[in-house]
Design a protein around this motif. Structure first.
Motif, PDB file in Angstrom:
ATOM      1  N   LEU A  45      35.519  34.908  24.442  1.00 24.00           N
ATOM      2  CA  LEU A  45      35.964  33.513  24.474  1.00 24.00           C
ATOM      3  C   LEU A  45      35.979  32.951  25.883  1.00 24.00           C
ATOM      4  N   GLN A  46      36.504  33.738  26.820  1.00 22.74           N
ATOM      5  CA  GLN A  46      36.622  33.229  28.184  1.00 22.74           C
ATOM      6  C   GLN A  46      35.266  33.081  28.847  1.00 22.74           C
ATOM      7  N   GLU A  53      32.533  32.120  27.341  1.00 29.98           N
ATOM      8  CA  GLU A  53      32.011  30.833  26.891  1.00 29.98           C
ATOM      9  C   GLU A  53      32.725  29.683  27.575  1.00 29.98           C
ATOM     10  N   ALA A  54      34.044  29.864  27.771  1.00 28.71           N
ATOM     11  CA  ALA A  54      34.800  28.810  28.454  1.00 28.71           C
ATOM     12  C   ALA A  54      34.229  28.581  29.844  1.00 28.71           C
ATOM     13  N   ALA A  55      33.938  29.666  30.532  1.00 24.35           N
ATOM     14  CA  ALA A  55      33.408  29.539  31.891  1.00 24.35           C
ATOM     15  C   ALA A  55      32.039  28.862  31.868  1.00 24.35           C
ATOM     16  N   LEU A  56      31.191  29.288  30.928  1.00 24.23           N
ATOM     17  CA  LEU A  56      29.866  28.672  30.829  1.00 24.23           C
ATOM     18  C   LEU A  56      29.987  27.179  30.547  1.00 24.23           C
ATOM     19  N   ALA A 108      29.671  27.031  34.765  1.00 23.78           N
ATOM     20  CA  ALA A 108      29.515  28.228  35.591  1.00 23.78           C
ATOM     21  C   ALA A 108      28.137  28.826  35.320  1.00 23.78           C
ATOM     22  N   GLU A 115      28.602  33.816  37.484  1.00 25.18           N
ATOM     23  CA  GLU A 115      29.966  33.331  37.730  1.00 25.18           C
ATOM     24  C   GLU A 115      30.848  33.558  36.505  1.00 25.18           C
ATOM     25  N   LEU A 133      34.197  35.777  36.369  1.00 25.48           N
ATOM     26  CA  LEU A 133      35.466  35.166  35.976  1.00 25.48           C
ATOM     27  C   LEU A 133      36.053  35.784  34.725  1.00 25.48           C
ATOM     28  N   LYS A 180      37.026  39.985  36.383  1.00 27.12           N
ATOM     29  CA  LYS A 180      38.385  39.731  36.845  1.00 27.12           C
ATOM     30  C   LYS A 180      39.446  40.300  35.898  1.00 27.12           C
ATOM     31  N   PRO A 181      39.367  39.972  34.601  1.00 25.50           N
ATOM     32  CA  PRO A 181      40.409  40.506  33.723  1.00 25.50           C
ATOM     33  C   PRO A 181      40.325  42.016  33.529  1.00 25.50           C
TER      34      PRO A 181
END
Lengths: 253, 327
Positions: free
Chosen positions: B208-209, B211-214, B218, B222, B226, B230-231
């Motif tokens: 999910l994250q 896709e959020a970044a894309l 991003a 990137e 992200l 990172k997580p």
């Protein structure tokens, strides 16, 4: 500036061999809210994911057709998907703030990615975006707590603020309230209405009341095809197609 | 009691259709449970027994040298004077350099397999990487001795000397075999471990994250940084520490290329020895009781250190996975 901000011409999309979207033609007017409704598996999510070129990130995805943003095809060979997504933002079904990142960092991540380093500018952007997302009052004292510490509804508004921070003229929402409780959902709906002044919103929803309440225009999809499109007031009170009538009266879907 | 038996008999005589002849199912389950529990307990007992016996064997050395064993830097079997510092130093230095080389390479491989390759191809490459860990240690040793060591001496050393030669780390002559060569071999040997644990850790990060970044504009890299790197930072650390655990204890390949000299060489080109390599090299020839005991004490130290390093690493990766599942 023409009145039409986004125009879709014969858009088709596949997952491997499965044809999920079968040739859609639609126009979206500036500063309107546009709902897409339809039964599960009707391709509405896939369709909206084609509008910011995020569908192609899935393995096996294929797309054909045109999507004209201010007259320019986002699928033109020289169009860069990263650039496209800077103009067309997206809020997802499940709130997805970045974990291990503060509320503040979550909001300004977009501008930061695009190179904004000035702290004052970033603070300004965070303030404005959180205000617009009606979240500022709730988080102003804890901007440096993790974004994932918020409630589901707050997280979703945080994700909206994150999108607003990049200031895209068009915002796509893929069932933005389906993971929220009714009160949190109502807040997001109110926000959509307010956003209309500055943005064009395209929202996929399972909730027909929601579409009827907030959307100026509604499109009804079945099995990857557009069955009917028009003013929400017409669609919900006087549908022309029998399938639409069956769906909105609950006899089908 | 008598009553009970007669009651049982009556029940048998009436032969209820619900009663099984012979050993009841309940008893069968009980027996299976006992056997399985026996095996499981045996392995725990074995671990305890090994620590105990290692402790017993090293008791004379502990009595003789005490804590000075850890910080004394001489190892003299002829005079029966023993200090483990050169081996502790050799172990730490080779393992750390191995980690410095292997960690970034492994993270890159894991990201490439998980995020860039199509699934089938990725799994194939993953399999190849894991096959490296199935190569016997001695093969690595031989390869190190015949190919890597000459390469280090003739190709790598001149480059390092001309660029970083001002550092004491890269001073002095290189004979091929030495600390640097051992570290490189170690790094290759631990890449599969770190890679496969990293892949596991990356896999549980929700998409999910990403896709959020894309969707925020991003680039793919990137978004990966992200939403995936990172997580999963703590999980990656766990993978690295697990690799460290393997590097600390690796014996055969290191013993073949490190030069086996009980000295603390400032230069990475110099010869050295690790805790594991000195045991392998000297155990068969140790004739005095105190020499044997000193080797056992090194073994005990290594055992304790690797045990805790592994325990620590697994607890980090486990926590990271649990957190990944919760999101």
């Amino acid at each position: 500036m023409s009145d039409v901000v986004l125009k879709v011409n014969d858009l088709k999309a596949w997952f491997d061999d499965f044809n999920a979207v079968k040739g859609i033609d639609l126009e979206y007017k500036r500063n309107t809210i546009n709902a897409i409704i339809g039964p599960s598996g009707c391709g509405k999510s896939t369709y909206i994911r084609c509008l910011n070129r995020i569908h192609e990130e899935v393995a096996g995805a294929k797309i054909s057709g045109e999507v004209l943003l201010e007259g320019k095809n986002i699928y033109a060979p020289d169009a860069d998907p990263v650039e496209v997504r800077k103009h067309i933002g997206m809020v997802f079904q499940k709130p997805n703030p970045f974990p291990a990142m503060s509320i503040f960092d979550n909001v300004v991540i977009g501008p930061r990615l695009w190179g904004e380093r000035n702290k004052k500018n970033l603070e300004e952007i965070a303030y404005k975006s959180l205000q617009k997302a009606a979240l500022w009052d709730e988080v102003k004292d804890k901007l440096h707590q993790e974004g994932t510490s918020l409630s589901g509804g707050q997280q979703q508004r945080l994700c909206l603020a994150r999108t607003l921070a990049t200031n895209p003229p068009i915002i796509l929402m893929d069932e933005p309230t389906s993971a929220l409780d009714p009160i949190a959902a109502a807040k997001v709906e109110d926000l959509m209405m307010e956003l209309k002044d500055e943005y064009t919103v395209i929202v996929v929803t399972h909730n027909m009341q929601q579409a009827a309440r907030v959307a100026d225009y509604t499109s009804f999809f079945v099995l990857g095809e557009l069955i009917e499109h028009g003013l929400s007031s017409d669609i919900f009170t006087n549908p022309k197609n029998q399938k639409t009538e069956d769906y909105i009266t609950g006899r089908f879907g | 009691m008598v009553e009970m038996v007669s009651k049982d008999n009556i029940e048998n005589n009436t032969s209820s259709p619900l009663k099984k002849r012979g050993i009841s199912y309940k008893q069968q389950d009980k027996i299976a449970f006992m056997i399985l529990r026996g095996f499981a307990l045996a392995i725990v007992l074995l671990l305890g027994l090994m620590i105990y016996q290692l402790f017993q064997a090293s008791a004379p050395a502990i009595k003789e040298f005490g804590f000075s064993f850890i910080y004394n830097d001489f190892w003299n079997p002829i005079e029966d004077e023993f200090g483990a510092l050169p081996f502790i130093y050799g172990t730490l230095v080779t393992s750390l350099i191995a980690i410095l080389i292997a960690a970034p390479v492994s993270i890159a491989i894991a990201l490439f397999i998980n995020e860039y390759l199509p699934k089938a191809l990725g799994n194939l490459l993953g399999l190849f990487v894991e096959l490296i860990s199935a190569i016997p240690s001695i093969i690595f040793g031989l390869w190190g001795l015949y190919y890597l060591a000459p390469w280090v001496k003739d190709s790598l050393t001149p480059i390092l000397k001309s660029t970083l030669g001002f550092l004491p780390l890269f001073s002095g002559p290189s004979f091929g075999i030495g600390i640097l060569t051992a570290s490189i071999i170690l790094s290759i040997m631990i890449i599969p471990t770190i890679t496969s644990v990293c892949r596991e850790v990356f896999k549980v990060v929700p998409s999910l994250q990403k896709e959020a970044a894309l969707a925020l504009g991003a680039t793919k890299f990137e978004a990966i940084k992200l939403a995936i790197l990172k997580p999963s930072f703590s999980g990656v650390m766990g993978a690295v520490v697990l690799g460290l655990g393997r590097a600390l204890g690796e014996t055969m390949a290191v013993a073949m290329v490190i030069g086996n000299s009980a000295e603390i060489s400032k230069s990475l080109f110099g010869a050295g020895a690790t805790m594991a390599s000195v045991m392998a090299n000297e155990y068969a020839e140790a004739d005095s009781e105190i020499h044997l005991s000193a080797l056992c004490l090194i073994g005990l130290l290594l055992f304790v250190v690797t045990f805790f390093v592994n325990f620590f690493a697994r607890s980090i990766t486990w926590k990271a996975k649990m957190r990944g599942k919760k999101v």
